[in-house]
Motif scaffolding. Structure first.
Motif, PDB file in Angstrom:
ATOM      1  N   HIS A  44      46.927  36.040  41.673  1.00 15.22           N
ATOM      2  CA  HIS A  44      47.946  36.494  42.242  1.00 15.22           C
ATOM      3  C   HIS A  44      48.287  35.118  43.592  1.00 15.22           C
ATOM      4  N   PRO A  96      43.035  38.605  41.661  1.00 13.28           N
ATOM      5  CA  PRO A  96      43.341  39.922  41.195  1.00 13.28           C
ATOM      6  C   PRO A  96      42.391  41.049  41.283  1.00 13.28           C
ATOM      7  N   THR A 102      49.224  45.827  43.674  1.00 13.30           N
ATOM      8  CA  THR A 102      49.073  45.591  41.261  1.00 13.30           C
ATOM      9  C   THR A 102      50.920  44.963  41.206  1.00 13.30           C
ATOM     10  N   ARG A 104      53.254  44.417  39.206  1.00  9.06           N
ATOM     11  CA  ARG A 104      53.583  43.389  37.963  1.00  9.06           C
ATOM     12  C   ARG A 104      54.680  42.850  37.860  1.00  9.06           C
TER      13      ARG A 104
END
Length: 263
Positions: A44, A96, A102, A104
């Motif tokens: 991320h 991650p 979380t 998306r």
């Protein structure tokens, strides 16, 4: 960003990480108009510029980010990053499996004074910042990340070559207020044909598309410190109040709130 430290990030940058850490910090200088093509990371990413203005394109949208805002880009999401003015891109990469977030989809995140200081804290090399201190700072950074509700501004080019000529001319001069009938005389199409081409090619009417384009053109100017009045004039609005109303409708907040430091 991969485990061996390789990434498709700007050349000449620096990466700071520590064994066992959850966050890698990258710092890269960008020139005005410099872009790095579409790519994705295995981690991320939080893209932020403490100086200058970033732009990020992903999932068919464009975000313009002053120093008060960052963009969370989930692992695997293809994106391109550039600068609308000289900028320092400071990216945080989160593994991650060690990250509780979380999300998306890309998310805009406000950058408070505390978050700004913590990012700078983590950018120190591992010899300066011990492992325990780094882990504590990483935990606080994650606690400070929360999305804000702002709409992105998108003005895609239509596929029809005649409508595309109109769109490209307006990109060069957003203040041009010619009607579709007047543009039709320039590109050799009726106003009705151009209207259909904009709807089919962009999902928006010509008027909606032009508003989006004007807001998109205004954002780098506002981020660079131009006044609302001067920006309104440059992008084609007759008054600052009309521009502020359009900005609020299109983005969700007035320009003063979008570019103001978070409380």
């Amino acid at each position: 960003m991969s485990r061996d430290g390789q990434s498709q990030a700007p050349r000449g940058g620096q990466l700071t990480s520590a064994p066992g850490g959850a966050v890698v910090v990258g710092s890269f200088a960008l020139r005005t108009g410099e872009w790095f093509g579409r790519h994705a990371h295995g981690a991320h990413q939080l893209a932020w510029a403490p100086h200058g203005v970033l732009a990020v394109r992903a999932t068919g949208r464009t975000w313009v980010l002053p120093s008060t805002l960052a963009l969370w880009i989930p692992a695997g999401v293809r994106h391109a990053t550039g600068a609308t003015s000289p900028a320092l891109l400071r990216s945080l990469y989160f593994w991650p499996e060690r990250c509780p977030l979380t999300w998306r989809e890309p998310q805009v995140v406000p950058v408070s004074g505390l978050l700004r200081e913590l990012i700078g804290h983590l950018a120190q090399d591992q010899d300066t910042l011990g492992a325990d201190a780094r882990h504590r700072a990483e935990s606080v950074v994650l606690d400070l990340l929360h999305p804000v509700s702002v709409a992105t501004v998108r003005a895609p080019l239509p596929a029809d070559p005649r409508a595309r000529r109109v769109a490209e001319a307006l990109r060069a001069n957003p203040a041009d207020d010619r009607t579709l009938a007047q543009w039709g005389a320039v590109v050799g199409a009726s106003a009705r044909t151009l209207a259909r081409a904009f709807v089919s090619g962009t999902g928006m009417t010509y008027g909606q598309w032009r508003t989006q384009l004007r807001l998109q053109a205004a954002m780098p100017l506002l981020a660079a410190g131009s006044t609302v009045s001067s920006v309104a004039h440059r992008v084609g609005y007759g008054s600052p109040s009309a521009f502020v109303a359009a900005f609020r409708r299109g983005v969700g907040v007035p320009p003063g709130s979008y570019f103001a430091p978070p409380g």
